[in-house]
Scaffold this motif. Structure first.
Motif, mmCIF file in Angstrom:
data_model
loop_
_atom_site.group_PDB
_atom_site.id
_atom_site.type_symbol
_atom_site.label_atom_id
_atom_site.label_comp_id
_atom_site.label_asym_id
_atom_site.label_seq_id
_atom_site.Cartn_x
_atom_site.Cartn_y
_atom_site.Cartn_z
ATOM 1 N N ARG A 176 -19.424 27.045 15.463
ATOM 2 C CA ARG A 176 -19.237 25.793 16.200
ATOM 3 C C ARG A 176 -18.811 26.082 17.638
ATOM 4 N NH1 ARG A 176 -19.842 20.048 15.301
ATOM 5 N NH2 ARG A 176 -19.970 19.529 17.489
ATOM 6 N N GLU A 177 -17.982 27.087 17.827
ATOM 7 C CA GLU A 177 -17.517 27.425 19.169
ATOM 8 C C GLU A 177 -18.693 27.822 20.072
ATOM 9 O OE1 GLU A 177 -14.385 30.479 21.400
ATOM 10 O OE2 GLU A 177 -14.725 30.629 19.236
ATOM 11 N N ASP A 178 -19.565 28.691 19.551
ATOM 12 C CA ASP A 178 -20.731 29.110 20.329
ATOM 13 C C ASP A 178 -21.662 27.930 20.596
ATOM 14 O OD1 ASP A 178 -19.880 31.718 20.505
ATOM 15 O OD2 ASP A 178 -21.154 32.444 18.863
ATOM 16 N N TYR A 179 -21.843 27.116 19.594
ATOM 17 C CA TYR A 179 -22.739 25.965 19.716
ATOM 18 C C TYR A 179 -22.266 25.013 20.810
ATOM 19 C CZ TYR A 179 -25.622 22.016 18.096
ATOM 20 O OH TYR A 179 -26.515 20.979 18.005
ATOM 21 N N ASP A 180 -20.982 24.683 20.808
ATOM 22 C CA ASP A 180 -20.437 23.767 21.807
ATOM 23 C C ASP A 180 -20.480 24.387 23.202
ATOM 24 O OD1 ASP A 180 -19.988 21.872 19.868
ATOM 25 O OD2 ASP A 180 -17.853 22.331 19.640
ATOM 26 N N ARG A 181 -20.268 25.690 23.294
ATOM 27 C CA ARG A 181 -20.351 26.363 24.595
ATOM 28 C C ARG A 181 -21.767 26.253 25.156
ATOM 29 N NH1 ARG A 181 -21.512 31.645 25.149
ATOM 30 N NH2 ARG A 181 -21.014 31.997 22.954
ATOM 31 N N ARG A 182 -22.759 26.397 24.291
ATOM 32 C CA ARG A 182 -24.152 26.300 24.736
ATOM 33 C C ARG A 182 -24.528 24.874 25.122
ATOM 34 N NH1 ARG A 182 -25.553 30.324 19.778
ATOM 35 N NH2 ARG A 182 -24.777 32.207 20.826
ATOM 36 N N THR A 183 -23.897 23.905 24.466
ATOM 37 C CA THR A 183 -24.097 22.520 24.900
ATOM 38 C C THR A 183 -23.637 22.353 26.338
ATOM 39 O OG1 THR A 183 -23.842 21.646 22.645
ATOM 40 C CG2 THR A 183 -23.466 20.106 24.458
ATOM 41 N N GLY A 184 -22.516 22.965 26.682
ATOM 42 C CA GLY A 184 -22.025 22.919 28.063
ATOM 43 C C GLY A 184 -22.999 23.560 29.035
#
Length: 198
Positions: A176-184
């Motif tokens: 989830r951390e990587d996913y949200d970072r990529r959303t940014g």
């Protein structure tokens, strides 16, 4: 036959109970694994045979249409309505894209809808239509306000969402951390040069 118990009401009660058990099992299975989950798993969770699913719902598409409001539509439509309450066009598109990607991460069934895995389902195609209308609305407003690159289109947003759906369905699931970072990163990439942070 003398002394026989009428079967009609009992059969109707059993049928209703089976249908509710199947619906409940399908909601859980579709939310957890997507719309392509084997029907054998749904039947096992419901305590019925696969044939009973076909008897009650006519097969997979009928079952999907019986529960898709609870599985995907209700949350997606509420998301679109909430997005429309955001006054600033830049904040609105950022909220929308972040919320859509969140829904994609949490709900595998949503990705199956986006990918039109079952195009013969009128309800699934209607969900896609509502999503397309929202994409057009929010992208055009954000472009007009300078919050998006002028060349960025609703078609680009659609492609990005579909690419994400394919990656989540067929690729390795990120943290989830990587996913949200990529959303940014994605939001930074589509931001208009004259706008503030999305």
């Amino acid at each position: 036959m003398a002394g026989a118990v009428p079967a009609g009401p009992r059969l109707r009660a059993d049928a209703r109970r089976n249908s509710e058990q199947i619906r409940s099992a399908a909601i859980g299975a579709f939310q957890g694994q997507g719309l392509t989950v084997p029907l054998e798993e749904v039947a096992k969770a419901a305590g019925v045979s696969k044939a009973t699913i076909f008897n009650r719902f006519g097969g997979r598409v009928g079952l999907i249409e019986a529960v898709i409001e609870e599985v995907v539509a209700r949350e997606l439509f509420a998301l679109v309505d909430r997005t429309r309450t955001v006054d600033d066009a830049g904040e609105r598109i950022a909220y929308y894209l972040t919320a859509i990607r969140d829904l994609q991460y949490r709900q595998p069934a949503f990705n199956d809808v986006l990918l039109q895995t079952y195009p013969h389902s009128g309800q699934l195609m209607e969900i896609c239509r509502v999503g397309s209308v929202a994409n057009e609305e929010f992208v055009e407003a954000a472009r007009a306000g300078g919050a998006l690159r002028p060349e960025f289109t609703a078609g680009d947003l659609h492609a990005l969402v579909l690419d994400n759906a394919l990656a989540l369905k067929h690729g390795e699931r990120p943290s989830r951390e990587d996913y949200d970072r990529r959303t940014g990163y994605l939001l930074d990439g589509i931001r208009g040069r004259s706008s503030g942070a999305l």
